[in-house]
Motif scaffolding. Sequence first.
Motif, mmCIF file in Angstrom:
data_model
loop_
_atom_site.group_PDB
_atom_site.id
_atom_site.type_symbol
_atom_site.label_atom_id
_atom_site.label_comp_id
_atom_site.label_asym_id
_atom_site.label_seq_id
_atom_site.Cartn_x
_atom_site.Cartn_y
_atom_site.Cartn_z
ATOM 1 N N PHE A 11 0.832 -1.075 -0.047
ATOM 2 C CA PHE A 11 -0.118 0.334 -0.090
ATOM 3 C C PHE A 11 0.811 1.213 0.038
ATOM 4 N N ASP A 12 0.202 2.229 -0.523
ATOM 5 C CA ASP A 12 0.761 3.767 -0.276
ATOM 6 C C ASP A 12 -0.382 4.617 0.677
ATOM 7 N N LEU A 13 0.197 4.562 2.019
ATOM 8 C CA LEU A 13 -0.803 5.346 3.038
ATOM 9 C C LEU A 13 -0.297 6.750 3.106
ATOM 10 N N VAL A 14 -1.081 7.589 2.601
ATOM 11 C CA VAL A 14 -0.738 9.158 2.950
ATOM 12 C C VAL A 14 -1.491 9.749 4.314
ATOM 13 N N PRO A 41 3.709 -5.212 4.305
ATOM 14 C CA PRO A 41 4.532 -5.862 3.167
ATOM 15 C C PRO A 41 5.953 -5.045 3.064
ATOM 16 N N ASP A 42 6.735 -5.662 2.358
ATOM 17 C CA ASP A 42 8.200 -5.022 2.326
ATOM 18 C C ASP A 42 8.340 -3.911 1.506
ATOM 19 N N ASN A 43 7.385 -3.582 0.447
ATOM 20 C CA ASN A 43 7.439 -2.277 -0.178
ATOM 21 C C ASN A 43 6.253 -1.312 -0.062
ATOM 22 N N ALA A 44 5.514 -1.473 1.323
ATOM 23 C CA ALA A 44 4.562 -0.546 1.673
ATOM 24 C C ALA A 44 5.212 0.803 1.919
ATOM 25 N N ALA A 45 4.578 1.974 1.595
ATOM 26 C CA ALA A 45 5.017 3.260 1.582
ATOM 27 C C ALA A 45 4.144 3.915 2.434
ATOM 28 N N ILE A 46 4.696 4.776 3.611
ATOM 29 C CA ILE A 46 3.821 5.629 4.573
ATOM 30 C C ILE A 46 4.417 7.045 4.162
ATOM 31 N N ILE A 47 3.486 7.898 3.733
ATOM 32 C CA ILE A 47 3.858 9.488 3.364
ATOM 33 C C ILE A 47 3.166 10.395 4.182
ATOM 34 N N GLY A 48 3.985 11.033 5.200
ATOM 35 C CA GLY A 48 3.406 11.926 5.768
ATOM 36 C C GLY A 48 3.127 13.217 4.946
ATOM 37 N N ALA A 49 2.146 14.159 5.234
ATOM 38 C CA ALA A 49 1.800 15.243 4.289
ATOM 39 C C ALA A 49 1.262 16.357 5.219
ATOM 40 N N LEU A 86 11.359 2.917 9.238
ATOM 41 C CA LEU A 86 11.616 4.214 8.967
ATOM 42 C C LEU A 86 11.991 4.379 7.172
ATOM 43 N N GLU A 87 12.602 3.262 6.913
ATOM 44 C CA GLU A 87 12.842 3.210 5.322
ATOM 45 C C GLU A 87 11.451 3.408 4.504
ATOM 46 N N HIS A 88 10.371 2.844 5.310
ATOM 47 C CA HIS A 88 9.144 2.876 4.428
ATOM 48 C C HIS A 88 8.624 4.462 4.383
ATOM 49 N N ARG A 110 2.333 5.257 -6.223
ATOM 50 C CA ARG A 110 2.304 4.073 -7.303
ATOM 51 C C ARG A 110 0.974 3.688 -7.832
ATOM 52 N N GLY A 111 1.150 3.225 -9.059
ATOM 53 C CA GLY A 111 -0.161 2.665 -9.480
ATOM 54 C C GLY A 111 -0.919 1.425 -9.471
ATOM 55 N N ASP A 112 0.097 0.618 -8.788
ATOM 56 C CA ASP A 112 -0.473 -0.737 -8.668
ATOM 57 C C ASP A 112 -0.723 -1.380 -7.337
ATOM 58 N N VAL A 113 -0.798 -0.264 -6.369
ATOM 59 C CA VAL A 113 -1.015 -0.648 -5.082
ATOM 60 C C VAL A 113 -2.078 -0.055 -4.355
ATOM 61 N N VAL A 114 -2.505 -0.593 -3.306
ATOM 62 C CA VAL A 114 -3.632 -0.038 -2.521
ATOM 63 C C VAL A 114 -3.360 1.252 -2.110
ATOM 64 N N ARG A 115 -4.350 2.156 -2.378
ATOM 65 C CA ARG A 115 -3.997 3.610 -2.002
ATOM 66 C C ARG A 115 -4.907 4.093 -1.029
ATOM 67 N N ALA A 116 -4.438 4.692 0.097
ATOM 68 C CA ALA A 116 -5.111 5.219 1.174
ATOM 69 C C ALA A 116 -4.873 6.501 1.730
ATOM 70 N N PHE A 117 -5.568 7.386 1.911
ATOM 71 C CA PHE A 117 -5.498 8.826 2.372
ATOM 72 C C PHE A 117 -5.958 8.927 3.900
ATOM 73 N N TYR A 118 -5.389 9.063 5.020
ATOM 74 C CA TYR A 118 -5.829 9.209 6.255
ATOM 75 C C TYR A 118 -6.018 10.890 6.402
ATOM 76 N N PHE A 119 -7.316 11.272 6.744
ATOM 77 C CA PHE A 119 -7.372 12.539 6.967
ATOM 78 C C PHE A 119 -7.252 12.732 8.546
ATOM 79 N N SER A 120 -5.865 12.876 9.066
ATOM 80 C CA SER A 120 -5.756 13.209 10.361
ATOM 81 C C SER A 120 -5.520 14.709 10.798
ATOM 82 N N VAL A 121 -6.709 15.589 10.212
ATOM 83 C CA VAL A 121 -6.636 16.952 10.421
ATOM 84 C C VAL A 121 -8.066 17.348 10.884
ATOM 85 N N GLY A 122 -8.345 18.546 11.274
ATOM 86 C CA GLY A 122 -9.593 19.206 11.720
ATOM 87 C C GLY A 122 -10.438 18.714 10.412
ATOM 88 N N PRO A 123 -11.905 18.817 10.879
ATOM 89 C CA PRO A 123 -12.951 18.349 10.014
ATOM 90 C C PRO A 123 -12.998 19.549 8.947
#
Length: 485
Positions: A11-14, A41-49, A86-88, A110-123
Amino acid sequence: MVSRVIPVETFDLVIFGGTGDLARRKILPGLFRRFCSGQMPDNAAIIGAARSEHDDAEYRQIVRDAIVEFGGAQAKRDAGMLDGFLEHVSYVAVDIKGESGWMALAGRLRGDVVRAFYFSVGPSLFGDIAERLHAFGLATSDSRIVVEKPFGHDLESARTLNATLAKHFAETQIYRIDHYLGKETVQNLMAVRFGNMLFEPLWNSQYVDHVQITVAETVGVGGRGAYYDKSGAMRDMVQNHLMQLLCLIAMEAPAKFDPDAVRDEKLKVIRALNPVDYHHIVRGQYAASDHDPSYRDDVDNARSTTESFIALKVMISNWRWAGTPFYLRTGKKLRARTSEIAVVFKDTPHSIFGEEAGRHRNVLSIQLQPNEGITLGVTIKEPGPGGMRLVDVPLDMTFADALGPDAEEVPDAYERLIMDVIRGNQTLFMRGDEVLAAWAWTDPLIQGWTSRREVPKPYDAGSSGPEDALMLMHRDGRRWRDIRA
Ligand code: NAD
């Protein structure tokens, strides 16, 4: 004995708000624990925004510090795995209300992985994120979005929020988090109810005298005063957490354990809730104590009429529960930090042992905090030669005992729910219509006490709430269970 860990899909989790309190306290330490358990999984990505400018190295340091501070004993034990985790992790500075950062963020996905966006901000920012995800082409038809509470302030605002998200995302893509639903015990409650023959035949107004749901905190409003004073215990706790717990206790068995089947049954419960008579609502505010300020001092509003405590007697109009009250209470600065659901069964119709043996009741206690577990109080003969006297003993299903040394590996609510998002399983998330039904029940109660200009009753810090809350049950010949950790 913890269930085998099955890695989720890549997955890519933003995490929008990736530098914020919730991300540092819960989301990132939770993801680290899932990494350590082998579920990531080995190539999961966590992206802080988030708003502030950081490069990847600086953000990784923020994440490292957060895990050390909030990750608990397990994070200390597995500290050697932190570098691997932290490499992720990476970071993109994004202006949620502007244009900057969005293209850079798009470039990371990435195009071929599960894509999730976590809205951890005020509503107030949910709509902006949804809009820009769409406008910059980041949202695919399969992307998931995770939204935090509060989900609206009343029926109207919740409707608006639903409509805003629905412009760009289908209901099957929206994961409204209520972390109470991610607790191991809450799911175990469903296993106990629907996986055993023992309880279900007794689970109705013929055998259950009443149900008590208590969520007690020892802390005051802390730094959240400005927000809390506009919200209060009803909006902050009852409309979401306590309502969800009530639904799980009261709902009919779904045909299968599938997201819509479960949520359909919960929705029927909410729609069957009676309006609550104002005599059956007690609101309170904690008073000043020797060491601590009052609620009004804490929120810096000397005339505040917002409740930091509420107790209600709720009736459900359906065949199963007509006549069985559900007593709910929650508050701040109470005697102990505890969350418990107690299903109190009726007395036996006749005591063959006589009054001197004592009268006892079976109570199924579902403890969510501080320790999770389920206990069934069973009446037996007091051991020894003292004649036929009865005592209650607990049949204990506490996980720490049942699971042995692995018990601490039971995932925390947030990490379990995030993995469910990646798996695409919405069972433990609130559906839009559920949230609206809960507000539709809550709104008139709030309007009622607002129009009566009711002032909450003061209560002492460290107590069980205002006297009137005790009376709410005494009038019915019942009593609250002790608030104790
Ligand atoms: P916070 O104020 O600590 O963090 C907010 C984050 O949003 C920061 O990372 C900030 O950089 C980012 N942000 C704000 N405006 C931005 C903008 N214009 N562009 C880009 N980024 C921006 O808030 P929090 O306590 O982490 O809460 C986040 C959400 O989670 C809220 O909806 C809150 O109600 C909910 N929540 C928080 C907790 C908790 O324990 N903190 C518990 C339950 C629910």
